[in-house]
Design an enzyme around this catalytic site. Structure first.
Site, PDB file in Angstrom:
ATOM      1  CB  SER A   8      -0.903   0.007   1.238  1.00  0.00           C
ATOM      2  OG  SER A   8      -1.455   1.295   1.379  1.00  0.00           O
ATOM      3  CG  HIS A  33      -3.935  -1.208  -1.917  1.00  0.00           C
ATOM      4  ND1 HIS A  33      -5.097  -1.841  -2.295  1.00  0.00           N
ATOM      5  CD2 HIS A  33      -4.280  -0.393  -0.887  1.00  0.00           C
ATOM      6  CE1 HIS A  33      -6.096  -1.425  -1.531  1.00  0.00           C
ATOM      7  NE2 HIS A  33      -5.635  -0.533  -0.667  1.00  0.00           N
ATOM      8  CG  ASP A  35      -4.977   2.906   0.509  1.00  0.00           C
ATOM      9  OD1 ASP A  35      -5.988   2.186   0.395  1.00  0.00           O
ATOM     10  OD2 ASP A  35      -3.885   2.495   0.941  1.00  0.00           O
ATOM     11  CG  MET A  37      -8.117   7.773   2.023  1.00  0.00           C
ATOM     12  SD  MET A  37      -7.411   7.700   3.669  1.00  0.00           S
ATOM     13  CE  MET A  37      -6.591   6.099   3.608  1.00  0.00           C
ATOM     14  CG  HIS A  66      -9.237   0.782  -1.041  1.00  0.00           C
ATOM     15  ND1 HIS A  66      -8.674   0.612   0.213  1.00  0.00           N
ATOM     16  CD2 HIS A  66     -10.584   0.729  -0.860  1.00  0.00           C
ATOM     17  CE1 HIS A  66      -9.640   0.473   1.104  1.00  0.00           C
ATOM     18  NE2 HIS A  66     -10.799   0.542   0.488  1.00  0.00           N
ATOM     19  CG  MET A  68     -11.187   3.883   1.401  1.00  0.00           C
ATOM     20  SD  MET A  68      -9.657   3.762   2.353  1.00  0.00           S
ATOM     21  CE  MET A  68      -8.472   3.942   1.040  1.00  0.00           C
ATOM     22  CG  MET A 137     -12.174  -2.018   4.487  1.00  0.00           C
ATOM     23  SD  MET A 137     -10.628  -1.588   3.669  1.00  0.00           S
ATOM     24  CE  MET A 137      -9.711  -0.796   4.991  1.00  0.00           C
ATOM     25  CG  ASP A 176      -6.548  -2.215   2.699  1.00  0.00           C
ATOM     26  OD1 ASP A 176      -5.455  -2.054   3.272  1.00  0.00           O
ATOM     27  OD2 ASP A 176      -7.097  -1.332   2.005  1.00  0.00           O
TER      28      ASP A 176
HETATM   29  C1  DX5 Z   1      -6.529   2.051   5.199  1.00  0.00           C
HETATM   30  C2  DX5 Z   1      -6.028   1.774   3.814  1.00  0.00           C
HETATM   31  C3  DX5 Z   1      -4.960   0.756   3.763  1.00  0.00           C
HETATM   32  C4  DX5 Z   1      -3.709   1.137   4.515  1.00  0.00           C
HETATM   33  C5  DX5 Z   1      -3.205  -0.103   5.172  1.00  0.00           C
HETATM   34  O1  DX5 Z   1      -7.653   2.848   5.140  1.00  0.00           O
HETATM   35  O2  DX5 Z   1      -7.081   1.315   2.976  1.00  0.00           O
HETATM   36  O3  DX5 Z   1      -4.645   0.328   2.456  1.00  0.00           O
HETATM   37  O4  DX5 Z   1      -2.693   1.676   3.732  1.00  0.00           O
HETATM   38  O5  DX5 Z   1      -2.134   0.224   5.965  1.00  0.00           O
HETATM   39  P1  DX5 Z   1      -1.512  -0.777   7.013  1.00  0.00           P
HETATM   40  O6  DX5 Z   1      -1.078  -2.013   6.264  1.00  0.00           O
HETATM   41  O7  DX5 Z   1      -0.391  -0.012   7.605  1.00  0.00           O
HETATM   42  O8  DX5 Z   1      -2.598  -1.109   8.008  1.00  0.00           O
HETATM   43 ZN    ZN Z   2      -6.545   0.361   1.003  1.00  0.00          ZN
END
Ligand code: DX5
Ligand code: ZN
Length: 218
Positions: A8, A33, A35, A37, A66, A68, A137, A176
């Site tokens: 990630s 991956h 992320d 947000m 991903h 979010m 998740m 994740d």
């Molecule tokens: C959290 C993200 C993850 C995050 C995971 O909201 O979707 O992808 O980067 O990070 P770790 O592996 O550090 O929990």
């Molecule tokens: Zn993620």
């Protein structure tokens, strides 16, 4: 089903992303991956298609976006055109899931749904036939470095069983949040085969951590 390691990038050094990408490649990561947000669906803001595009240009690794974010339909096309190979949307954020999944697939990329740790699995049962992958998740989305929530194991086992019993065994399960070297084997045994890990891989030696994770998954 092949186990896939998905670093990630949330935990990467954004001031030197190219170096981080090369390290992911050198370690043998299967995908990246990414992320996204929006400060609305989750209490944090990260990055968007603007950053996917230059990354996609310099790596052959598939990019897993991903989302979010609220109203993801508005941005799916931008991510697809920027070079995303997989896009997942949160079921909690989408009112017309079937339409959204069809829209993602219309760009010839893989479509997935993401479920927060206590969102009913019924969404996954009913949407599975329209999904290439289902992201369960194992933390509340928003931040890297949180602790793994154990309800994941029972959920993954239930979902894997459902998929296998309903002619959907090609649908992949992605995990994740809180995935590290010391729990990854147990997580894979519960039925996840796409293993996202941020702090678990980027803390310390990224290349060695990916290789160590691969060994544990053999
Ligand atoms: C959290 C993200 C993850 C995050 C995971 O909201 O979707 O992808 O980067 O990070 P770790 O592996 O550090 O929990
Ligand atoms: Zn993620």
């Amino acid at each position: 089903m092949k186990n896939k390691i998905a670093p990630s990038l949330l935990s990467a050094n954004f001031a030197n992303l190219e170096l981080e990408l090369r390290r992911c490649e050198e370690g043998g990561a299967d995908l990246l991956h990414f992320d996204v947000m929006d400060g609305h669906f989750v209490p944090n803001i990260t990055v968007g298609p603007l950053l996917v595009e230059p990354i996609a240009r310099i790596t052959k690794l598939p990019i897993d976006c991903h989302l979010m974010i609220s109203e993801p339909d508005k941005f799916i096309e931008s991510f697809a055109r920027a070079g995303a190979n997989m896009i997942s949307v949160h079921v909690e954020a989408v009112p017309h899931l079937h339409r959204t999944l069809s829209f993602i697939k219309s760009f010839n990329i893989q479509a997935g749904i993401a479920l927060n740790p206590i969102t009913p699995l019924d969404y996954a049962f009913d949407a599975a036939e329209y999904c290439d992958f289902i992201l369960l998740m194992s933390v509340n989305p928003g931040f890297g470095g949180q602790s793994f929530i154990n309800s994941f194991h029972k959920r993954a086992r239930t979902l894997r069983k459902f998929l296998d019993e309903n002619n959907l065994s090609n649908v992949e399960i992605e995990v994740d949040g809180g995935v590290k070297l010391d729990n990854v084997r147990e997580i894979a045994d519960s039925g996840a085969n796409i293993l996202v890990s941020g702090s678990g891989l980027f803390k310390g030696d990224l290349v060695q951590n990916i290789k160590a994770m691969r060994k544990l998954l053999e």
